[in-house]
Write a protein that holds these residues in place. Structure first.
Motif, PDB file in Angstrom:
ATOM      1  N   UNK A 334       0.832  -1.206   0.000  1.00  0.00           N
ATOM      2  CA  UNK A 334       0.000   0.000   0.000  1.00  0.00           C
ATOM      3  C   UNK A 334       0.872   1.264   0.000  1.00  0.00           C
ATOM      4  N   UNK A 335       1.838   1.302   0.879  1.00  0.00           N
ATOM      5  CA  UNK A 335       2.711   2.481   0.967  1.00  0.00           C
ATOM      6  C   UNK A 335       3.677   2.542  -0.213  1.00  0.00           C
ATOM      7  N   UNK A 336       4.146   1.385  -0.658  1.00  0.00           N
ATOM      8  CA  UNK A 336       5.080   1.357  -1.785  1.00  0.00           C
ATOM      9  C   UNK A 336       4.410   1.834  -3.061  1.00  0.00           C
ATOM     10  N   UNK A 337       3.123   1.492  -3.235  1.00  0.00           N
ATOM     11  CA  UNK A 337       2.410   1.917  -4.432  1.00  0.00           C
ATOM     12  C   UNK A 337       2.299   3.423  -4.532  1.00  0.00           C
ATOM     13  N   UNK A 338       2.081   4.089  -3.408  1.00  0.00           N
ATOM     14  CA  UNK A 338       2.012   5.556  -3.414  1.00  0.00           C
ATOM     15  C   UNK A 338       3.380   6.163  -3.718  1.00  0.00           C
ATOM     16  N   UNK A 339       4.423   5.543  -3.198  1.00  0.00           N
ATOM     17  CA  UNK A 339       5.772   6.098  -3.372  1.00  0.00           C
ATOM     18  C   UNK A 339       6.261   5.945  -4.805  1.00  0.00           C
ATOM     19  N   UNK A 340       5.919   4.829  -5.431  1.00  0.00           N
ATOM     20  CA  UNK A 340       6.466   4.557  -6.754  1.00  0.00           C
ATOM     21  C   UNK A 340       5.941   5.544  -7.785  1.00  0.00           C
ATOM     22  N   UNK A 341       4.718   6.081  -7.590  1.00  0.00           N
ATOM     23  CA  UNK A 341       4.184   7.079  -8.521  1.00  0.00           C
ATOM     24  C   UNK A 341       5.040   8.341  -8.552  1.00  0.00           C
ATOM     25  N   UNK A 342       5.691   8.672  -7.438  1.00  0.00           N
ATOM     26  CA  UNK A 342       6.479   9.901  -7.348  1.00  0.00           C
ATOM     27  C   UNK A 342       7.976   9.675  -7.517  1.00  0.00           C
ATOM     28  N   UNK A 343       8.473   8.583  -6.944  1.00  0.00           N
ATOM     29  CA  UNK A 343       9.924   8.429  -6.837  1.00  0.00           C
ATOM     30  C   UNK A 343      10.493   7.231  -7.598  1.00  0.00           C
ATOM     31  N   UNK A 344       9.650   6.467  -8.288  1.00  0.00           N
ATOM     32  CA  UNK A 344      10.158   5.301  -8.981  1.00  0.00           C
ATOM     33  C   UNK A 344      10.380   4.125  -8.040  1.00  0.00           C
ATOM     34  N   UNK A 345      11.019   3.080  -8.558  1.00  0.00           N
ATOM     35  CA  UNK A 345      11.113   1.831  -7.795  1.00  0.00           C
ATOM     36  C   UNK A 345      12.538   1.396  -7.479  1.00  0.00           C
ATOM     37  N   UNK A 346      13.548   2.193  -7.890  1.00  0.00           N
ATOM     38  CA  UNK A 346      14.922   1.722  -7.709  1.00  0.00           C
ATOM     39  C   UNK A 346      15.289   1.548  -6.240  1.00  0.00           C
TER      40      UNK A 346
END
Length: 481
Positions: A334-346
């Motif tokens: 849940x938290x990772x999904x919000x972060x990836x929209x802004x900061x990517x997944x690296x």
């Protein structure tokens, strides 16, 4: 309203907003829930199937392998069906097929029929997953893909979480066939919702031909490979002649697969669009998702055996441990999904890989003196790692593709995970059986536990190596082409 659409009417993804979009999302989430629940609910019952039908771990492992292998077949077909037909008829057929598999499983008189039932369910699941992801990517704008996929991931993870617990409870309080019966009511509800809410969104009409040669050759290759692996002698590494023979056969399978791959790359309309791997972001995101799947699938296979056979505990404890791990993964997703929209997944992907790999080493360490609370803690750590590494990197990989290619990308991603994990799981069952017998003959009373330890160490090494793939991902989400 979506419900008023005629089956022959097409609706563009741009027109699907508000309530109709939410109805489609709910339908797809419920369908994914049924598939995922069934995928995990039977895993705690593998020792039960082994006991009821008097089969060994290799045959018992086919409860999992049959599902995964047939899902690969469904994934092969999904790309063609997605191009040829609209979403609704394909999805509806898949759900009805899944219900048929549940009925056959309920009435199964032998282990063979249980495996056939799981194969039918896996085929249906292989059709629904890429179609669902493809539709979500079409009806939602690119800047919401991370959140939508996070929601999708949470629901799937929750279904996987409660599956083992419910499955263990049904096995202990009732009987094994209730594991198939329990999915029928929700499957019927999903069928009605698909008929009422799912629009005829589809890809632009193209003259799509089915790659019969590619399909048949890959299917024959998979069946031959799995037959050979399941018949592989547990002590094949005990003599030089046996090792040479096994190595030659493995080389033949590898070369034949490379020939198939080269053939598919030359096709204008391939069975699987392997050319998508030319996209570096998609390639490395798929590598990460494949290795994370290995950790999940091996855990689903070995944890019930460890808890119930080695530790002598109830199947309910298997369910509790798996549920806790998956709940942690859902929260993290849940938290990772919000972060990836802004900061990517690296960065988040690298951290997730480190955590999931470390959990494998901790599992190997704790098996010297295994306790339930320690298993819960370590599996929860693995859940956090998977939540950070798996879905965010996969989302970025799909977002790097054009929207009309996402369904094909999802199919290729999923079939890569299924094929590699099926091969790995089969090798694991052969190794655990052979290594366990070897250690037992040498006087090791914890022979099976020791063999499982060695598997966890190998997995940890594999997972750590994928940090190099995570470093190739962008720091920010790529815009769709």
């Amino acid at each position: 309203m979506v419900a008023s659409l005629d089956s022959s009417e097409e609706l563009s993804s741009e027109k699907l907003t508000g309530k109709p979009r939410r109805q489609v999302l709910l339908t797809l989430l419920l369908g994914g829930t049924v598939i995922s629940f069934s995928n995990s609910a039977l895993n705690p019952a593998i020792p039960v199937f082994m006991s009821v039908f008097d089969v060994d771990i290799v045959m018992g492992g086919w409860v999992l392998n049959a599902y995964v292998l047939s899902m690969s077949v469904g994934l092969m077909l999904s790309g063609y069906l997605h191009k040829k037909f609209a979403f609704r008829p394909v999805y509806l057929t898949a759900i009805i097929g899944f219900m048929l598999g549940s009925v056959i499983g309920m009435c199964a008189p032998s282990m063979t029929m249980v495996i056939i039932a799981r194969a039918i369910q896996g085929l249906s699941g292989g059709l629904t997953i890429p179609i669902s992801i493809g539709m979500l990517y079409q009806i939602y704008p690119q800047h919401r893909h991370g959140r939508v996929m996070a929601l999708w991931g949470i629901v799937i993870m929750m279904s996987l979480a409660f599956g083992p617990l419910v499955g263990a409870y049904l096995v202990e309080q009732f009987t094994w066939w209730t594991l198939f019966a329990v999915t029928l009511p929700l499957s019927a509800v999903v069928t009605l919702m698909v008929w009422r809410f799912l629009p005829n969104i589809g890809s632009p009409k193209v003259d799509k031909t089915f790659d019969v040669k590619g399909f048949v050759s890959l299917l024959v290759w998979l069946l031959a490979l799995m037959t050979w692996l399941s018949m592989l002698k547990t002590g094949f590494y005990s003599s030089l002649a046996s090792v040479i023979e096994t190595s030659l056969l493995a080389a033949i399978f590898l070369i034949s697969f490379m020939v198939w791959w080269a053939y598919e790359r030359r096709q204008i309309q391939p069975l699987l669009n392997v050319r998508l791997f030319s996209n570096t972001v998609y390639l490395h995101s798929t590598i990460i998702s494949v290795t994370q799947t290995l950790g999940l699938m091996v855990g689903l296979l070995l944890l019930p055996i460890l808890v119930q056979e080695v530790m002598g505990k109830s199947a309910l404890w298997t369910g509790v441990i798996l549920m806790t791990a998956t709940l942690m993964s859902s929260i993290t997703t849940h938290f990772a999904g919000k972060r990836v929209d802004k900061y990517g997944a690296r960065d988040i992907g690298i951290l997730g890989i480190v955590l999931s790999a470390s959990s494998m080493l901790l599992l190997a360490w704790c098996l010297y003196q295994p306790t339930l609370w320690l298993l819960i803690v370590i599996m929860s750590l693995q859940g956090v790692g998977v939540g950070m590494a798996y879905l965010p990197t996969t989302t970025v990989g799909f977002s790097s593709l054009a929207k009309e290619m996402v369904t094909e990308g999802a199919a290729l991603n999923n079939i890569s995970r299924r094929i590699v994990s099926t091969i790995f799981i089969t090798l694991v069952t052969v190794y655990v059986a052979g290594r366990g017998a070897q250690l037992l003959a040498a006087g090791n009373r914890q022979s099976v536990g020791t063999a499982i330890q060695e598997i966890f160490v190998v997995l940890a090494v594999i997972l750590f190596l994928t940090i190099f793939s995570a470093r190739r991902l962008p720091k920010a989400v790529l815009m769709s082409k």
